[in-house]
Design a protein around this motif. Structure first.
Motif, PDB file in Angstrom:
ATOM      1  N   VAL A   1     -46.835  46.039  22.821  1.00 26.52           N
ATOM      2  CA  VAL A   1     -45.461  46.090  23.321  1.00 26.52           C
ATOM      3  C   VAL A   1     -45.218  47.501  23.853  1.00 26.52           C
ATOM      4  CG1 VAL A   1     -43.014  45.843  22.759  1.00 26.52           C
ATOM      5  CG2 VAL A   1     -44.712  44.380  21.624  1.00 26.52           C
ATOM      6  N   VAL A   2     -44.946  47.614  25.131  1.00 21.45           N
ATOM      7  CA  VAL A   2     -44.654  48.908  25.750  1.00 21.45           C
ATOM      8  C   VAL A   2     -43.187  48.900  26.162  1.00 21.45           C
ATOM      9  CG1 VAL A   2     -45.238  50.553  27.561  1.00 21.45           C
ATOM     10  CG2 VAL A   2     -47.018  49.077  26.592  1.00 21.45           C
ATOM     11  N   ALA A   3     -42.400  49.797  25.568  1.00 21.28           N
ATOM     12  CA  ALA A   3     -40.972  49.907  25.885  1.00 21.28           C
ATOM     13  C   ALA A   3     -40.740  51.244  26.588  1.00 21.28           C
ATOM     14  CB  ALA A   3     -40.136  49.808  24.615  1.00 21.28           C
ATOM     15  N   GLU A   4     -40.273  51.196  27.813  1.00 18.36           N
ATOM     16  CA  GLU A   4     -40.124  52.404  28.623  1.00 18.36           C
ATOM     17  C   GLU A   4     -38.959  52.227  29.582  1.00 18.36           C
ATOM     18  OE1 GLU A   4     -40.003  55.502  29.148  1.00 18.36           O
ATOM     19  OE2 GLU A   4     -42.162  55.797  28.894  1.00 18.36           O
ATOM     20  N   ASP A   5     -38.399  53.368  30.010  1.00 18.47           N
ATOM     21  CA  ASP A   5     -37.365  53.313  31.041  1.00 18.47           C
ATOM     22  C   ASP A   5     -37.673  54.260  32.189  1.00 18.47           C
ATOM     23  OD1 ASP A   5     -36.879  55.552  29.457  1.00 18.47           O
ATOM     24  OD2 ASP A   5     -35.023  54.740  28.609  1.00 18.47           O
ATOM     25  N   TYR A   6     -37.698  55.591  31.920  1.00 19.23           N
ATOM     26  CA  TYR A   6     -37.798  56.530  33.035  1.00 19.23           C
ATOM     27  C   TYR A   6     -39.037  57.423  33.009  1.00 19.23           C
ATOM     28  CZ  TYR A   6     -32.959  55.035  33.064  1.00 19.23           C
ATOM     29  OH  TYR A   6     -31.823  54.261  33.062  1.00 19.23           O
ATOM     30  N   ARG A   7     -39.710  57.553  31.891  1.00 17.59           N
ATOM     31  CA  ARG A   7     -40.919  58.362  31.850  1.00 17.59           C
ATOM     32  C   ARG A   7     -42.070  57.620  32.532  1.00 17.59           C
ATOM     33  NH1 ARG A   7     -40.353  60.311  25.525  1.00 17.59           N
ATOM     34  NH2 ARG A   7     -39.078  62.162  25.918  1.00 17.59           N
ATOM     35  N   PRO A   8     -43.047  58.358  33.047  1.00 24.57           N
ATOM     36  CA  PRO A   8     -44.140  57.705  33.804  1.00 24.57           C
ATOM     37  C   PRO A   8     -45.252  57.137  32.926  1.00 24.57           C
ATOM     38  CG  PRO A   8     -44.438  60.081  33.844  1.00 24.57           C
ATOM     39  CD  PRO A   8     -43.131  59.838  33.134  1.00 24.57           C
ATOM     40  N   HIS A   9     -45.295  57.528  31.650  1.00 19.13           N
ATOM     41  CA  HIS A   9     -46.480  57.212  30.852  1.00 19.13           C
ATOM     42  C   HIS A   9     -46.541  55.736  30.464  1.00 19.13           C
ATOM     43  CE1 HIS A   9     -46.663  61.479  30.943  1.00 19.13           C
ATOM     44  NE2 HIS A   9     -45.686  61.660  30.073  1.00 19.13           N
ATOM     45  N   GLY A  10     -45.401  55.064  30.466  1.00 20.50           N
ATOM     46  CA  GLY A  10     -45.411  53.640  30.168  1.00 20.50           C
ATOM     47  C   GLY A  10     -46.164  52.861  31.240  1.00 20.50           C
ATOM     48  N   ASN A  11     -45.891  53.162  32.498  1.00 23.81           N
ATOM     49  CA  ASN A  11     -46.595  52.492  33.589  1.00 23.81           C
ATOM     50  C   ASN A  11     -48.074  52.833  33.597  1.00 23.81           C
ATOM     51  OD1 ASN A  11     -44.557  50.931  34.717  1.00 23.81           O
ATOM     52  ND2 ASN A  11     -43.865  52.549  36.099  1.00 23.81           N
ATOM     53  N   GLU A  12     -48.403  54.069  33.261  1.00 26.29           N
ATOM     54  CA  GLU A  12     -49.808  54.466  33.187  1.00 26.29           C
ATOM     55  C   GLU A  12     -50.544  53.638  32.139  1.00 26.29           C
ATOM     56  OE1 GLU A  12     -49.644  58.588  32.291  1.00 26.29           O
ATOM     57  OE2 GLU A  12     -48.869  59.170  34.261  1.00 26.29           O
ATOM     58  N   LEU A  13     -49.889  53.401  31.008  1.00 25.24           N
ATOM     59  CA  LEU A  13     -50.509  52.620  29.941  1.00 25.24           C
ATOM     60  C   LEU A  13     -50.650  51.154  30.345  1.00 25.24           C
ATOM     61  CD1 LEU A  13     -51.667  52.617  27.115  1.00 25.24           C
ATOM     62  CD2 LEU A  13     -49.349  52.350  26.211  1.00 25.24           C
ATOM     63  N   LEU A  14     -49.618  50.601  31.001  1.00 20.52           N
ATOM     64  CA  LEU A  14     -49.691  49.214  31.474  1.00 20.52           C
ATOM     65  C   LEU A  14     -50.865  49.042  32.442  1.00 20.52           C
ATOM     66  CD1 LEU A  14     -45.929  48.324  32.096  1.00 20.52           C
ATOM     67  CD2 LEU A  14     -47.388  47.520  30.231  1.00 20.52           C
ATOM     68  N   ALA A  15     -51.017  49.979  33.346  1.00 21.04           N
ATOM     69  CA  ALA A  15     -52.114  49.893  34.315  1.00 21.04           C
ATOM     70  C   ALA A  15     -53.463  50.013  33.614  1.00 21.04           C
ATOM     71  CB  ALA A  15     -51.963  50.989  35.367  1.00 21.04           C
ATOM     72  N   ALA A  16     -53.554  50.878  32.626  1.00 22.36           N
ATOM     73  CA  ALA A  16     -54.823  51.117  31.939  1.00 22.36           C
ATOM     74  C   ALA A  16     -55.318  49.897  31.178  1.00 22.36           C
ATOM     75  CB  ALA A  16     -54.681  52.300  30.985  1.00 22.36           C
TER      76      ALA A  16
END
Length: 364
Positions: free
Chosen positions: A115-130
């Motif tokens: 479960v990745v919960a994110e709003d404005y930081r970039p690291h959530g998208n980096e983790l989703l892509a990884a």
């Protein structure tokens, strides 16, 4: 024959050794818990009991039937038998390294739920892509001028269908959230059709901004596992768990998992004392070391106590009160032996000696 009583400043403690150890352990535990609960002020922190902390998240996960682990290292992600584990990442403050991303990807492919919960930081998208997920966080704030909790920055979202995660959930309340670009992921929760993305940051609907229903929670299969993207980490904080059906929604995410891993490996929100306790729990070597230190301390204390007892017995052996002395004689004897004693103390000890003498005479 009665031994001369010890002075008050030299009497042995009335607590037994196990009681002393229990008292010391209890005191240390209370200090550690109070310190852990009161010193973390980081948003989303597992040991932050304030409105913006996630201190209650551990309780919610436990109520859902999971064994809760606060993770401080990515090595705690299981890569085999991961199908019984759900890992929750709340807006990581630092990027994951290449090796860390590989470890988490193996966890997902091995059957784990991320479960990745994110709003404005970039690291959530980096983790989703990884990890190979298709969903991405938009990064622009979402507002809804018609369906909201207190104002338009707290939109109310609703389930997009009947899913295990939305069972018993009518409304999910967001807090300065963004949305999810779902891609091939399945949308679990949507905003209303009156929501809009604030592209220019003025918190008003204008320009090319359009009203539309948009995903805020998605789910997708990756390998043998699953990735859930939540566009608002605030859903998991103490205050927001009480809004709408947020608590039920979070419980549903954890339900049917044996273990809930709260990943704080890239967040500066674990206080030093809590981090030390977690490190000891994870390491057999540290646990053995602490055990050796404790046993050594017990042995040292026991030896000193034994020496103390022998010294006190040697000191007072041979200084017995004459059993034929009168009450006045006993008082004079005590004053001579203990010139530092006050009148009240001398009288109390005299009464004790006379009473003990009478009891022995009756027994004889």
């Amino acid at each position: 024959m009665a031994l001369t009583p010890l002075s008050e400043d030299s009497r042995l403690p009335s607590l037994t050794l196990p009681q002393l150890l229990l008292a010391a352990y209890t005191a240390l535990t209370v200090i550690a818990l109070v310190y852990a609960a009161s010193t973390s002020s980081a948003a989303f922190g597992a040991y932050n009991s304030q409105w913006d902390g996630a201190g209650e998240l551990r309780g919610v996960a436990a109520d859902a039937g999971a064994n809760v682990t606060v993770g401080t290292n990515v090595s705690q992600y299981p890569t085999s038998g991961a199908d019984g584990t759900v890992a929750v990442v709340l807006s990581p403050a630092e990027p994951y390294s290449s090796s860390e991303r590989t470890r988490i990807a193996e966890f997902v492919r091995g059957g784990g739920t991320l479960v990745v919960a994110e709003d404005y930081r970039p690291h959530g998208n980096e983790l989703l892509a990884a990890v190979g997920a298709d969903a991405r966080f938009d990064g622009r704030p979402v507002y809804d001028n018609r369906n909201y909790y207190r104002n338009s920055s707290l939109p109310e979202a609703t389930p997009a269908g009947d899913y295990p995660e939305t069972t018993g959930v009518d409304t999910v309340v967001l807090n300065y959230a963004t949305t999810v670009r779902a891609g091939n992921a399945t949308t679990l929760v949507n905003t209303s059709e009156y929501a809009y993305l604030d592209s220019n940051g003025n918190a008003n609907l204008d320009g090319e901004e359009q009203l539309a229903s948009r995903p805020v929670v998605t789910s997708e299969s990756v390998g043998d596992g699953r990735v859930i993207a939540v566009s608002d980490p605030s859903i998991f904080v103490n205050a927001m768990l009480e809004r709408g059906d947020n608590r039920r929604f979070v419980q549903n995410i954890v339900t049917n998992h044996d273990t809930a891993l709260l990943d704080y490996s890239h967040a500066s929100s674990v206080p030093p004392v809590a981090a030390a306790v977690l490190a000891v729990q994870r390491s057999d070597v540290l646990l053995l070391f602490c055990g050796v230190v404790l046993v050594g301390a017990l042995l040292a204390y026991d030896r000193r106590l034994d020496e103390y007892l022998r010294d006190r017995l040697r000191e007072y052996r041979g200084h017995e009160v004459d059993p034929h002395l009168s009450r006045d004689g006993v008082e004079k004897y005590l004053r001579a032996r203990h010139p530092d004693w006050g009148t009240a103390q001398v009288q109390r000890v005299t009464e004790a000696i006379i009473k003990q003498r009478s009891e022995r005479q009756r027994n004889d």
